[in-house]
Write a protein that holds these residues in place. Structure first.
Motif, PDB file in Angstrom:
ATOM      1  N   THR A 156      35.419  22.585  82.209  1.00 37.72           N
ATOM      2  CA  THR A 156      34.824  23.919  82.323  1.00 37.72           C
ATOM      3  C   THR A 156      34.653  24.345  83.780  1.00 37.72           C
ATOM      4  O   THR A 156      34.074  25.397  84.029  1.00 37.72           O
ATOM      5  CB  THR A 156      33.442  23.955  81.634  1.00 37.72           C
ATOM      6  N   ASN A 157      35.143  23.516  84.721  1.00 35.46           N
ATOM      7  CA  ASN A 157      34.944  23.813  86.149  1.00 35.46           C
ATOM      8  C   ASN A 157      33.502  24.232  86.412  1.00 35.46           C
ATOM      9  O   ASN A 157      33.221  25.327  86.922  1.00 35.46           O
ATOM     10  CB  ASN A 157      35.919  24.904  86.613  1.00 35.46           C
ATOM     11  N   ALA A 158      32.583  23.346  86.077  1.00 36.80           N
ATOM     12  CA  ALA A 158      31.158  23.674  86.113  1.00 36.80           C
ATOM     13  C   ALA A 158      30.671  24.025  87.522  1.00 36.80           C
ATOM     14  O   ALA A 158      31.274  23.641  88.516  1.00 36.80           O
ATOM     15  CB  ALA A 158      30.356  22.500  85.558  1.00 36.80           C
ATOM     16  N   GLY A 159      29.566  24.753  87.554  1.00 34.50           N
ATOM     17  CA  GLY A 159      28.995  25.218  88.825  1.00 34.50           C
ATOM     18  C   GLY A 159      27.671  24.531  89.114  1.00 34.50           C
ATOM     19  O   GLY A 159      27.627  23.355  89.399  1.00 34.50           O
ATOM     20  N   GLY A 160      26.587  25.283  89.004  1.00 38.84           N
ATOM     21  CA  GLY A 160      25.264  24.726  89.285  1.00 38.84           C
ATOM     22  C   GLY A 160      24.680  25.308  90.548  1.00 38.84           C
ATOM     23  O   GLY A 160      25.124  26.351  91.037  1.00 38.84           O
ATOM     24  N   ARG A 170      35.783  21.944  90.667  1.00 40.10           N
ATOM     25  CA  ARG A 170      37.159  21.884  91.195  1.00 40.10           C
ATOM     26  C   ARG A 170      37.207  21.248  92.588  1.00 40.10           C
ATOM     27  O   ARG A 170      38.115  20.471  92.881  1.00 40.10           O
ATOM     28  CB  ARG A 170      37.745  23.303  91.257  1.00 40.10           C
ATOM     29  N   GLY A 207      39.216  23.354  84.416  1.00 39.51           N
ATOM     30  CA  GLY A 207      38.812  24.665  83.910  1.00 39.51           C
ATOM     31  C   GLY A 207      39.622  25.157  82.727  1.00 39.51           C
ATOM     32  O   GLY A 207      39.454  26.303  82.313  1.00 39.51           O
ATOM     33  N   GLU A 437      30.589  30.864  85.556  1.00 37.79           N
ATOM     34  CA  GLU A 437      30.554  29.400  85.536  1.00 37.79           C
ATOM     35  C   GLU A 437      30.478  28.801  84.143  1.00 37.79           C
ATOM     36  O   GLU A 437      30.734  27.614  83.980  1.00 37.79           O
ATOM     37  CB  GLU A 437      29.400  28.856  86.407  1.00 37.79           C
ATOM     38  N   HIS A 438      30.164  29.571  83.122  1.00 37.46           N
ATOM     39  CA  HIS A 438      29.988  28.981  81.785  1.00 37.46           C
ATOM     40  C   HIS A 438      31.280  28.849  80.993  1.00 37.46           C
ATOM     41  O   HIS A 438      31.299  28.190  79.957  1.00 37.46           O
ATOM     42  CB  HIS A 438      28.984  29.794  80.969  1.00 37.46           C
ATOM     43  N   GLY A 439      32.325  29.471  81.452  1.00 34.68           N
ATOM     44  CA  GLY A 439      33.596  29.394  80.729  1.00 34.68           C
ATOM     45  C   GLY A 439      33.703  30.441  79.630  1.00 34.68           C
ATOM     46  O   GLY A 439      32.777  31.213  79.372  1.00 34.68           O
TER      47      GLY A 439
END
Lengths: 482, 482
Positions: A156-160, A170, A207, A437-439
């Motif tokens: 999901t290429n998460a963020g935070g 990524r 992602g 960021e949630h996809g």
């Protein structure tokens, strides 16, 4: 195919999958499967033929080959903590869920090179702890760190909250292993800092939400531990002032600026109502609040506290902030962050809300919020729009709270849906993203189809068709049908 | 098709292309076309129907559509300074070259956001200067900066001497515009710091050497200018000691370590012979040399010189280095770097050499060099193998010099070719890359086909087929045929 033939084929598949992976590796027992058929927010529930829990990459590969042979669809799942229903099957009951949770070994942690090679099922928190034990850190964190897995975070290429300085998932991935729709194992785990041998296929998988491959392992970068942090809470008259404060902080603090979050008065007050022991950091309420974290390593740590003082002094003189306080201790710093992290539960306690995870170009976010909040509230009377989060990333969580005394369920399907369409239209007009960021998952796939750039969508479909011609990998997610 | 029909079709295409782009935009005049049919190193010469020089993205798109209609192949070209023949057409004369040089405008430079949006044809040096004028910098540089273009640098995912700290071109690109094989314009120029709307297609285009699309513009990140630098030259007994010094420097200097290059005694002595005014930095020759650059911004600059002293003192005490000197002035720092940058011309002056741009995992590079140099020299008597360059990136230029009195030309096609095969085999055994930063182009496409991971190659071919089904974009480059 007639119903009977389908049933026979299904039972053949179950028999072969059970034989392949053993009873720990595959089950079709509804009691064991059903906990994994609903996403953690309870929005989506699907059905499945069974649950695969392979113990190795080779087992994933063998199971995928079997699925390909029987044309059984696959929904990969990590910690089942996704926000968009990407790991939940549809309700046709024709797919299996492949859980990566049993693959939970940190295969290697190289202290000198500052890298960790993890199975897909390693839980984020466990990676944090393993890194800390070596006086290193993994620079990505988020609320679900106790359940989110490395494979899910990559897919999901998460963020935070640390993207501002360190980038999304990524940027942390330097090597990847994945099983492709034909069962082949793509192995680029060995990290090469420079490698120009063609298309960077690992970037394509990051992602892609399990629609092109199942991530089975990754090599991730680690960083030296930080020596300490200084956390600031500031009160501001507007989000435009918050943007000025962000630029000011970036200029003065450079790489020492680790986080910059904003929240409006409504969010802070909701949190204070929700958490009985929480205290407001400042004496008075202000229209906007900024939460700023500065960090230092062994060399720079002594400069961080004086820097925070100097930053605030200048910002105060310039009229950018109205008041501010610096956390006097680590526990106060934690308390400031808890206010930020409690916004979602606090708002859920108030009533139904439509939540939008959006981004626009960083330099336009303040303007966007100032335009979008009144636009939504005018168009949908008695609703309350709030935007909070990662101003430094041009990414806010734009929540629209239902009018009081709304009937939950009904509202989400009626006005709520219209509100989301309205917000997504606005974001698209502002050259932004309907998923920062949630996809996309299953939640936003229709909206992506409606609003996505036709050229980008056509390339996505071509790539999907090329890599997964049978369409068995996480169908109905991410890639909008034509 | 008979010869006559082909000639008529070709002249029709030329007529339509000329009409579309005007005389400045398209020519088939051999005198005007021929300068662009040979790569700058003079290794490859091809033939072409004509040269397109579009002035805008729309013109690129229109020309690509015309080519698609007439099934004319396209070789995109930037500064024609590539190392692997990627921008030179084959000798069938069935393609056109599309030069991006006329598209050379910096469309925008945002000082606050620290971004620049450039046409593909902007020359790297010009971007450097534009950034410097705003007290910013673009953190990628390389020898060919006076001719290399942004589009070419992106299409080859270029590296250079600052990758250690700032990454390759991929890490600098935050937005991209490209024309796809069907003529559609893919536009993700507006930078969104977070955007999870599906596959990251821009990543697929970066490093694809014009085989999937023609990069027409990009938005790039800039950084604050540096306040100053300290440049160190150290003498070491072995490359293993250089690796120890690298780890030591990374640990002590962290983000202030901007460059770490190594060169063996042979390279330094060749440079000193080649440059009459050059002086050896140290009193005596040592088996290996390290060139280290530390930088500081306004806040940290005062700490850099003392840090350099402390780093060297500890390294000396630990027996890692035998001697070292710190450049006493900016001009001495420049002189140190000139020694490093003159290795290639100095070696060319000695005689023919096979040059390999290779990487292995960073932690294994010292061992690799220690194993590979004697292996090559033993297998090919009287040849001299030297490795120099970016130790911090696990990337060295591994050159093998021909025995004295070799007949140039003959040697390259005979023993030279065998040497390259031998080196590439070794690199592959060590889990490395046969192209760390120079790309595959036409030079290494056979070797990639021979040594590449079959799974990766099959995905590459599928993606290529999906995006460019007619195979008109830079045929014969990068993607090995089956």
């Amino acid at each position: 195919m007639c119903h009977r033939a389908r049933m026979i084929q299904k039972s053949e598949f179950i028999e072969q999958a059970s034989k392949l992976l053993g009873s720990r590796g595959f089950t079709s027992d509804p009691d064991l499967v059903s906990p994994w058929l609903t996403d953690w927010r309870g929005r989506y529930t699907g059905a499945a033929i069974g649950l695969g829990s392979p113990a190795s990459t080779d087992e994933v590969s063998a199971l995928v080959k079997l699925c390909s042979q029987h044309e059984v669809a696959i929904v990969p799942q990590g910690g089942n903590s996704g926000m968009s229903g990407g790991a939940t099957p549809d309700n046709t009951g024709t797919a299996i869920v492949i859980s990566l949770r049993r693959m939970n070994t940190i295969r290697a942690l190289d202290k000198d090179e500052m890298t960790a090679t993890c199975d897909a099922g390693v839980i984020l928190q466990n990676l944090h702890e393993a890194a800390e034990a070596e006086r290193l850190r993994f620079p990505l964190t988020l609320g679900g760190k106790g359940s989110a897995t490395i494979g899910g975070l990559i897919s999901t290429n998460a963020g935070g909250t640390q993207v501002l300085r360190h980038g999304t998932m990524r940027a942390q991935v330097i090597g990847l292993e994945a099983v492709l729709p034909d069962g082949q194992i793509f192995d680029s785990l060995t990290p090469l800092k420079k490698d120009n041998r063609g298309f960077d296929l690992k970037q394509l998988l990051i992602g892609s939400e399990g629609t092109l491959g199942i991530v089975t392992a990754a090599t991730l970068r680690l960083l030296p531990e930080i020596a300490g942090r200084t956390v600031i809470w500031a009160g501001l008259p507007s989000i435009t002032h918050a943007r000025q404060l962000l630029l000011h902080s970036q200029k003065m603090a450079g790489d020492r600026l680790e986080g910059f979050e904003v929240l409006p008065a409504h969010c802070l007050s909701a949190v204070l109502d929700h958490l009985p022991d929480a205290r407001a950091p400042l004496g008075e309420p202000y229209p906007w609040n900024a939460l700023i974290e500065l960090v230092g390593d062994a060399d720079t740590i002594d400069s961080v506290a004086p820097l925070a003082e100097a930053m605030l002094e200048k910002a105060f003189e310039a009229g950018t902030i109205q008041d501010a306080t610096i956390a006097a201790s680590e526990s106060q710093a934690e308390a400031f962050w808890q206010l930020r992290d409690s916004i979602s539960p606090a708002e859920r306690a108030i009533g139904p809300a439509m939540q939008h995870d959006i981004s626009v170009p960083v330099d336009r976010m303040a303007q966007f919020v100032e335009a979008a909040v009144p636009a939504v509230e005018e168009r949908f009377p008695n609703s309350i729009a709030v935007a909070f989060g990662h101003l430094g990333d041009g990414n806010v969580h734009f929540h629209v709270l239902a009018p009081k005394d709304t009937v939950p369920g009904e509202w989400e399907m009626g006005d709520g849906k219209k509100i989301s369409g309205f917000v997504h239209d606005l974001v698209t007009e502002w050259d932004g993203s309907i998923s920062a960021e949630h996809g996309i998952g299953q939640m936003k796939v229709d909206e992506l189809g409606r609003l996505g750039d036709p050229t980008a969508l056509s390339i996505m479909r071509s790539v999907k068709q090329a890599l997964d011609p049978k369409g068995l990998f996480n169908p109905g997610k991410l890639v909008p049908p034509e």
